[in-house]
Design an enzyme around this catalytic site. Sequence first.
Site, PDB file in Angstrom:
ATOM      1  N   PRO A 224      -6.730  -9.208  17.911  1.00 59.30           N
ATOM      2  CA  PRO A 224      -7.184  -8.893  18.654  1.00 59.30           C
ATOM      3  C   PRO A 224      -9.145  -9.190  19.038  1.00 59.30           C
ATOM      4  O   PRO A 224      -9.764  -9.844  20.335  1.00 59.30           O
ATOM      5  CB  PRO A 224      -7.424  -7.370  20.140  1.00 59.30           C
ATOM      6  CG  PRO A 224      -6.405  -6.971  19.113  1.00 59.30           C
ATOM      7  CD  PRO A 224      -6.107  -7.953  18.399  1.00 59.30           C
TER       8      PRO A 224
ATOM      9  N   CYS B 202       6.423  20.270 -13.936  1.00 59.18           N
ATOM     10  CA  CYS B 202       5.556  20.176 -14.152  1.00 59.18           C
ATOM     11  C   CYS B 202       4.190  20.640 -13.922  1.00 59.18           C
ATOM     12  O   CYS B 202       3.291  20.728 -14.075  1.00 59.18           O
ATOM     13  CB  CYS B 202       4.977  18.999 -14.569  1.00 59.18           C
ATOM     14  SG  CYS B 202       3.671  17.876 -13.339  1.00 59.18           S
TER      15      CYS B 202
ATOM     16  N   HIS C 216       1.150  -1.253  -0.087  1.00 64.46           N
ATOM     17  CA  HIS C 216      -0.028   0.004   0.006  1.00 64.46           C
ATOM     18  C   HIS C 216       0.936   1.278  -0.167  1.00 64.46           C
ATOM     19  O   HIS C 216       0.644   2.390   0.366  1.00 64.46           O
ATOM     20  CB  HIS C 216      -1.092   0.483   1.195  1.00 64.46           C
ATOM     21  CG  HIS C 216      -1.927  -1.067   0.959  1.00 64.46           C
ATOM     22  ND1 HIS C 216      -2.866  -1.321   2.097  1.00 64.46           N
ATOM     23  CD2 HIS C 216      -2.839  -1.412  -0.075  1.00 64.46           C
ATOM     24  CE1 HIS C 216      -3.809  -2.470   1.899  1.00 64.46           C
ATOM     25  NE2 HIS C 216      -3.198  -2.542   0.390  1.00 64.46           N
TER      26      HIS C 216
HETATM   27  C1  BV8 Z   1      -8.027  -1.298  -5.457  1.00 63.67           C
HETATM   28  C2  BV8 Z   1      -3.112   3.685   2.526  1.00 63.67           C
HETATM   29  C3  BV8 Z   1      -8.294  -1.131  -8.239  1.00 63.67           C
HETATM   30  C4  BV8 Z   1      -3.707   4.910   2.149  1.00 63.67           C
HETATM   31  C5  BV8 Z   1      -4.251   2.083   2.236  1.00 63.67           C
HETATM   32  C6  BV8 Z   1     -15.923  -3.015  -2.680  1.00 63.67           C
HETATM   33  C7  BV8 Z   1     -15.713  -4.589  -2.696  1.00 63.67           C
HETATM   34  C8  BV8 Z   1     -14.268  -5.010  -2.462  1.00 63.67           C
HETATM   35  C9  BV8 Z   1     -13.532  -3.908  -3.002  1.00 63.67           C
HETATM   36  C10 BV8 Z   1     -13.362  -3.210  -3.156  1.00 63.67           C
HETATM   37  C11 BV8 Z   1     -14.944  -2.027  -3.106  1.00 63.67           C
HETATM   38  N1  BV8 Z   1     -14.863  -1.469  -3.556  1.00 63.67           N
HETATM   39  C12 BV8 Z   1     -14.216  -0.655  -3.491  1.00 63.67           C
HETATM   40  C13 BV8 Z   1     -12.556  -2.081  -3.204  1.00 63.67           C
HETATM   41  C14 BV8 Z   1     -11.508  -1.831  -3.833  1.00 63.67           C
HETATM   42  C15 BV8 Z   1     -10.633  -1.033  -2.174  1.00 63.67           C
HETATM   43  C16 BV8 Z   1     -10.934  -1.691  -1.752  1.00 63.67           C
HETATM   44  O1  BV8 Z   1     -11.048  -2.334  -0.794  1.00 63.67           O
HETATM   45  N2  BV8 Z   1     -11.914  -1.050  -0.504  1.00 63.67           N
HETATM   46  C17 BV8 Z   1     -12.334  -1.784   1.152  1.00 63.67           C
HETATM   47  C18 BV8 Z   1     -12.738  -0.849   1.459  1.00 63.67           C
HETATM   48  C19 BV8 Z   1     -13.964  -2.478   0.185  1.00 63.67           C
HETATM   49  N3  BV8 Z   1      -9.349  -1.542  -3.148  1.00 63.67           N
HETATM   50  C20 BV8 Z   1      -9.180  -0.528  -3.137  1.00 63.67           C
HETATM   51  O2  BV8 Z   1      -9.551   0.546  -3.927  1.00 63.67           O
HETATM   52  C21 BV8 Z   1      -7.955  -0.888  -3.366  1.00 63.67           C
HETATM   53  N4  BV8 Z   1      -7.523  -0.947  -4.759  1.00 63.67           N
HETATM   54  O3  BV8 Z   1      -9.005  -2.154  -5.892  1.00 63.67           O
HETATM   55  O4  BV8 Z   1      -7.469  -1.307  -6.705  1.00 63.67           O
HETATM   56  C22 BV8 Z   1      -8.203  -1.163  -9.217  1.00 63.67           C
HETATM   57  C23 BV8 Z   1      -7.740  -2.310 -10.492  1.00 63.67           C
HETATM   58  C24 BV8 Z   1      -7.008  -1.831 -11.239  1.00 63.67           C
HETATM   59  C25 BV8 Z   1      -7.553  -0.668 -12.161  1.00 63.67           C
HETATM   60  C26 BV8 Z   1      -7.276   0.801 -10.490  1.00 63.67           C
HETATM   61  C27 BV8 Z   1      -7.800   0.316  -9.738  1.00 63.67           C
HETATM   62  C28 BV8 Z   1      -6.591   0.094  -2.903  1.00 63.67           C
HETATM   63  C29 BV8 Z   1      -6.599  -0.279  -1.260  1.00 63.67           C
HETATM   64  C30 BV8 Z   1      -5.292   0.721  -0.796  1.00 63.67           C
HETATM   65  C31 BV8 Z   1      -5.481   1.631   0.065  1.00 63.67           C
HETATM   66  N5  BV8 Z   1      -5.240   2.077   0.717  1.00 63.67           N
HETATM   67  N6  BV8 Z   1      -4.278   2.515   2.801  1.00 63.67           N
HETATM   68  C32 BV8 Z   1      -3.337   5.673   3.633  1.00 63.67           C
HETATM   69  O5  BV8 Z   1      -3.061   4.678   4.389  1.00 63.67           O
HETATM   70  O6  BV8 Z   1      -3.425   6.709   3.971  1.00 63.67           O
HETATM   71  S1  BV8 Z   1      -5.486   0.648   2.791  1.00 63.67           S
HETATM   72  C33 BV8 Z   1      -5.744   1.590   4.581  1.00 63.67           C
HETATM   73  O7  BV8 Z   1      -6.507   0.890   4.987  1.00 63.67           O
HETATM   74  C34 BV8 Z   1      -4.531   0.050   5.629  1.00 63.67           C
HETATM   75  O8  BV8 Z   1      -3.636  -0.022   4.658  1.00 63.67           O
HETATM   76  C35 BV8 Z   1      -5.075  -1.159   6.197  1.00 63.67           C
HETATM   77  O9  BV8 Z   1      -4.749  -1.830   4.410  1.00 63.67           O
HETATM   78  C36 BV8 Z   1      -6.711  -1.441   5.655  1.00 63.67           C
HETATM   79  C37 BV8 Z   1      -7.212  -0.876   6.912  1.00 63.67           C
HETATM   80  O10 BV8 Z   1      -6.641  -0.168   7.412  1.00 63.67           O
HETATM   81  P1  BV8 Z   1      -7.277  -0.552   8.801  1.00 63.67           P
HETATM   82  O11 BV8 Z   1      -8.206  -1.124   9.248  1.00 63.67           O
HETATM   83  O12 BV8 Z   1      -6.553   0.395   9.544  1.00 63.67           O
HETATM   84  O13 BV8 Z   1      -6.380  -2.178   9.283  1.00 63.67           O
HETATM   85  P2  BV8 Z   1      -6.345  -2.793   8.984  1.00 63.67           P
HETATM   86  O14 BV8 Z   1      -7.449  -3.551   7.811  1.00 63.67           O
HETATM   87  O15 BV8 Z   1      -4.629  -3.797   8.567  1.00 63.67           O
HETATM   88  O16 BV8 Z   1      -7.019  -3.241  10.394  1.00 63.67           O
HETATM   89  C38 BV8 Z   1      -6.073  -2.710  12.303  1.00 63.67           C
HETATM   90  C39 BV8 Z   1      -7.046  -4.203  12.759  1.00 63.67           C
HETATM   91  O17 BV8 Z   1      -5.687  -4.447  13.601  1.00 63.67           O
HETATM   92  C40 BV8 Z   1      -7.533  -4.415  13.381  1.00 63.67           C
HETATM   93  O18 BV8 Z   1      -8.376  -6.036  12.789  1.00 63.67           O
HETATM   94  C41 BV8 Z   1      -7.675  -4.779  14.203  1.00 63.67           C
HETATM   95  O19 BV8 Z   1      -8.817  -5.833  15.418  1.00 63.67           O
HETATM   96  C42 BV8 Z   1      -6.296  -5.461  14.377  1.00 63.67           C
HETATM   97  N7  BV8 Z   1      -5.643  -4.623  15.679  1.00 63.67           N
HETATM   98  C43 BV8 Z   1      -5.726  -3.547  16.494  1.00 63.67           C
HETATM   99  N8  BV8 Z   1      -4.687  -3.777  18.142  1.00 63.67           N
HETATM  100  C44 BV8 Z   1      -4.103  -4.476  17.641  1.00 63.67           C
HETATM  101  C45 BV8 Z   1      -4.429  -5.097  16.547  1.00 63.67           C
HETATM  102  N9  BV8 Z   1      -4.039  -6.725  15.699  1.00 63.67           N
HETATM  103  C46 BV8 Z   1      -2.903  -6.720  16.455  1.00 63.67           C
HETATM  104  N10 BV8 Z   1      -2.761  -5.955  18.032  1.00 63.67           N
HETATM  105  C47 BV8 Z   1      -2.882  -4.830  17.842  1.00 63.67           C
HETATM  106  N11 BV8 Z   1      -2.569  -4.809  19.973  1.00 63.67           N
HETATM  107 ZN    ZN Z   2       5.246  16.780 -12.068  1.00 63.38          ZN
END
Ligand code: BV8
Ligand code: ZN
Length: 246
Positions: free
Chosen positions: A220, A156, A123
Amino acid sequence: MKLDNQQLKQAIFLLQNAKRLVVLTGAGVSAESGIQTFRDAQSGMWTTFDPMKLASQEGFAENPGLVWRWYMARLKMLGNVQPNPAHLALAQLQRQKTYFTLITQNVDDLHERAGNSAVLHVHGSIVSTHCNECGKIYAVSPAEMEDEQPPLCPSCAGKIRPSVVWFGEILPEKEMRTALDAVRNCDCMLVVGTSGVVYPVAELPSMARRSGAAVIDVNPERSPISEMADCFLQGKAGEIVPRLLV
Ligand code: BV8
Ligand code: ZN
């Protein structure tokens, strides 16, 4: 939150015997370092903004200054946090294994600061910036980090943005190819701190399972990943991951 000792023992056995190990981390691995997860990143002054909107081209087009300030605030926070015991244990694990791949959704540099190398940031990373138009990479100055608006590209005049992958943007091709290759050939995947809601990364644990790998999930909370994992270790990464090393 109850850690099942049987599952812990099984996870230790699986990791000890893993020949080709993949580790997949999400924001949860950095939570105990004080970096809020994406979902609860909206505390304090950011509560009124939707991260899905801020982390997107449309959000940047609509309000470039707001998005720029959000990322610069997160970047500055990086300077005040340290890797936690989970990061350090994963660096130790890499030293123990011949075939080891670390795939992270996190945009922070805590895995590298803990000692991991060749980290696959699928990401992107908040520590680099590039021009949103021509893609040229630029380092921003401390003064620009304080600016209200994103700096403009000297060649640019496009707006400079953080080199993270926004929603709707494709994931970096090289990192994803390496990640997919490792997932298809691994015999064990350790998943730490991800909710498994963001695609296409959310597919990786089931892809590993389909390749015959054992999947261990550390979180968790329960998630779609804990439901399909061979071992679900319920608890905090900083407490559980160090216990997986023998
Ligand atoms: C793409 C960088 C297409 C930015 C991030 C509908 C259905 C399916 C998919 C989609 C949909 N609508 C849109 C989509 C696609 C979309 C997507 O998946 N959306 C989801 C929300 C439905 N995906 C995209 O857009 C991706 N690109 O699909 O492109 C495409 C294809 C061809 C051509 C053009 C385009 C891009 C996705 C990347 C987005 N960028 N990050 C930034 O950081 O600002 S994602 C961002 O959110 C994070 O990186 C992380 O991956 C994600 C979730 O964030 P968090 O919730 O914070 O993290 P996480 O999920 O890891 O959860 C935290 C966990 O930690 C929890 O489970 C919690 O219980 C646990 N925890 C808490 N404390 C602890 C712990 N665990 C252990 N120890 C602890 N102490
Ligand atoms: Zn530029």
